[in-house]
Design an enzyme around this catalytic site. Structure first.
Site, PDB file in Angstrom:
ATOM      1  CG  ASP A   1      33.384  32.268  -4.686  1.00  0.00           C
ATOM      2  OD1 ASP A   1      33.538  32.073  -5.906  1.00  0.00           O
ATOM      3  OD2 ASP A   1      33.510  33.390  -4.150  1.00  0.00           O
TER       4      ASP A   1
ATOM      5  CG  ASP B   1      44.498  22.000  14.816  1.00  0.00           C
ATOM      6  OD1 ASP B   1      43.908  21.829  15.902  1.00  0.00           O
ATOM      7  OD2 ASP B   1      43.904  22.003  13.725  1.00  0.00           O
TER       8      ASP B   1
END
Length: 669
Positions: free
Chosen positions: A244, A370
């Protein structure tokens, strides 16, 4: 560093003299007063200027602007940059791995740093940011950190070292995604914090983790994950706050405010929060992870990209210091606010880093790649190792969208896209060579170098880089932190089923059969542990969500949970559930929900079902016995079948047709 600044405009006399303050309403001036920082251990000569003391970090016998803690971080960074060579600036843009001795893995596992290797990296290659994967005794961690920091004081300009870490306060441990929890307070995964949904608790967690990190010299947190878990098969859901966007946005903001000690940006006492992975990582095709060549795509069949941006708005509200872009690249054209994304990973995407992140959202901090985006991905990395050959990190890289480019081209494209620092590498020569060729300008290198230096100045690293080893041992894992983590573990449990109110356990329950639970813990709670389910009053089982290892010949595929979420005959955990349900009077099952388990054929067999996101046996027994109550609500829905999982949209939350348990479900007693 603490400053006693009066709320007036400041003027600098000669750049180095004591600052003066213009009094409001007249022309009188009064001397500006500051609080002298405590330097602690240092090898530098101290320079005196009036009543104040400063470190002579470049050993030139005078006070330079960058050594003057009264100056702004930006002014200090500008002065330091003016003294740096291009090689030194490029070194700032590397975020290497801190090497350890006797470490066959080559990724920094071990109990002592390789100081010879680090001297080469810090003194000769000008690298001063590293990830640590060291674990174990925290006093030793602090002492080892001090040895690394001491090397920085031997460099030409005395730039201190910054140390980062993957999350190390939870239960799940996968190299490249998290670190060992040894010694630190232990908390449920971030999914568990989302299940509790308490803003103050998440901020409290961040504050405790901040204190524990700083005690051992860790000044950067490679977290939180603001990714949304909209694809239920994805192997990195456990590090998110669920599916959510509104809940995740709140949780991300509070997490960062805890780590950075407020929402005003970095200062002395902050740990840099590196929010990741910008953006869309969770909408992964078939749930395969972007560390892997076969999992490099994210897909947005419902064009729901903007939904995945929303949690990052919480990070921006908290003034997150750093952002890490995602590995994944779009598998089709994706447009947001009129901007069409490039068909490359975010680390190479000007549309994502410059146009969207810096442009629309005004992000001014450090963009950190990353790990491995500039490294080559060899044939084994792309196709998997052949039978009989164990997968390894040799030949591993994640240059998605730039697989066939040269390293030089990858570095250049990433910097032009907006990248400031490169994770997992120490190859600054590619940047200096790009400047020499005219592919990059030194002004562009300066912009990234300044952002990195400003962070170090704001955190007070130039004033007090060393830590107190005794304080580290007393701070990390202290009793109140341990108890706070245990309380969160208890509260995060989600009670899914409680037939005939079997929980909390009645006083008549004396004998228990255990599966996956420590018998000594049960004994401490007064229970007799029996050898078979039929001897027990209650069978207690701890199991994991079902998974497959579909790509055992890839290094990350061999470690990650992929594929199905439903239990089938032959699964060890499911066979244990069936056996207990057949023989014991009552069966209680707790499932570790690192992904959304399908529990239809568990629900019909168990008297009670509890979802957990990392819980110790002691915290579990506190809830089973009623000393504490489960308070968690599901941060994602639990589907009813794999058929429904296979047709749901990877970019849309809670969209299986008939979920067994809906998002937000949770009972109590």
């Amino acid at each position: 560093m603490t400053r006693n600044l009066k709320p007036m405009a400041l003027a600098v006399a000669g750049g180095l003299a004591a600052l003066t303050l213009a009094a409001c309403g007249n022309n009188d001036t009064v001397a500006q007063e500051y609080t002298q920082p405590v330097f602690g251990t240092t090898s530098y000569t101290i320079v005196q200027d009036g009543a104040y003391r400063f470190k002579d970090m470049n050993r030139n016998g005078k006070l330079d602007v960058y050594e003057d803690w009264r100056q702004s971080p930006e002014a200090r960074a500008d002065d330091l940059l003016s003294k740096m060579t291009l090689d030194e600036k490029a070194g700032l843009m590397m975020h290497g791995t801190a090497p350890t001795v006797s470490d066959p893995s080559g990724i920094g596992l071990g109990g002592a740093y390789d100081l010879t290797a680090l001297q080469g990296l810090i003194v000769k290659q000008y690298i001063n940011t590293f990830i640590t994967r060291m674990a174990g005794d925290t006093a030793n961690m602090a002492a080892q950190y001090n040895k690394v920091q001491a090397l920085s004081e031997t460099t030409r300009l005395g730039i201190p070292v910054s140390i980062s870490t993957d999350p190390r306060h939870h239960f799940q441990y996968t190299v490249g995604a998290s670190a060992s929890t040894n010694g630190f307070s232990q908390w449920p995964e971030t999914l568990g914090l989302a299940a509790i949904g308490d803003d103050a608790l998440v901020r409290r967690f961040g504050d405790i983790a901040r204190q524990e990190y700083l005690a051992v010299g860790i000044t950067q947190a490679l977290s939180p994950q603001a990714d949304l878990a909209t694809e239920p098969r994805w192997s990195r859901i456990n590090g998110t706050f669920g599916e959510d966007a509104d809940l995740a946005k709140r949780m991300v903001q509070q997490y960062i405010e805890g780590f950075q000690d407020g929402n005003t940006g970095l200062h002395d006492g902050s740990v840099v929060a590196v929010v990741k992975h910008w953006v869309g990582y969770g909408a992964t095709r078939e749930g395969f992870d972007g560390h892997n060549y076969y999992g490099r795509y994210m897909t947005f069949p419902s064009n729901n990209f903007a939904y995945h941006v929303k949690p990052f708005e919480g990070a921006f509200a908290a003034k997150a210091a750093s952002v890490m872009p995602t590995y994944a690249l779009p598998d089709s054209n994706i447009t947001i606010d009129g901007i069409t994304l490039e068909q490359t990973a975010a680390g190479f995407s000007k549309t994502l880093l410059t146009d969207l992140l810096r442009g629309k959202y005004g992000f001014e901090g450090v963009i950190l790649s990353d790990w491995g985006i500039t490294s080559d991905c060899d044939a084994y990395c792309r196709n998997g190792t052949p039978a009989g050959v164990a997968p390894s990190f040799n030949g591993f890289g994640t240059p998605w969208g730039m697989e066939d480019a040269t390293k030089a081209q990858r570095y250049t494209k990433a910097v032009l896209a907006g990248m400031d620092q490169f994770g997992g590498v120490t190859e600054a020569q590619y940047l200096t060579q790009a400047v020499a060729r005219g592919d990059l300008t030194e002004a562009r290198i300066n912009a990234s170098a300044k952002r990195i230096l400003v962070q170090k100045f704001k955190q007070g690293l130039f004033e007090h880089p060393f830590v107190d080893t005794a304080k580290a041992a007393a701070t990390v894992g202290k009793a109140e932190f341990i108890e706070a983590g245990l309380d969160a573990q208890r509260r995060s449990l989600v009670l899914l089923e409680n037939k005939d109110k079997v929980l909390p356990l009645a006083a008549t329950v004396k004998k228990v059969y255990l599966y996956g639970i420590d018998a000594s813990v049960a004994a401490k709670y007064g229970y007799t542990v029996v050898a078979t389910p039929q001897e027990a009053d209650v069978a207690l089982l701890r199991v994991s969500t079902a998974y497959e290892t579909l790509h055992p010949n890839y290094i990350f595929g061999s470690m990650q949970h992929e594929g199905r979420l439903n239990y089938i005959d032959g699964d060890a955990d499911y066979e244990a559930i069936k056996n207990a349900a057949r023989l014991a009077p009552k069966t209680i099952v707790t499932v570790y929900l690192d992904r959304p388990a399908i529990l239809g054929n568990v629900q019909d067999k168990a008297s009670a079902v509890i979802g957990n996101f990392g819980v110790s046996d002691s915290a579990l027994f506190d809830v089973l016995t009623g000393k504490a109550k489960p308070q968690g609500k599901l941060p994602f829905e639990l589907p009813s079948s794999m058929a429904e999982v296979q047709v749901q949209k990877s970019d849309v939350p809670y969209d299986t047709a008939r979920p067994l348990y809906k998002f937000g479900y949770g009972l109590s007693y």
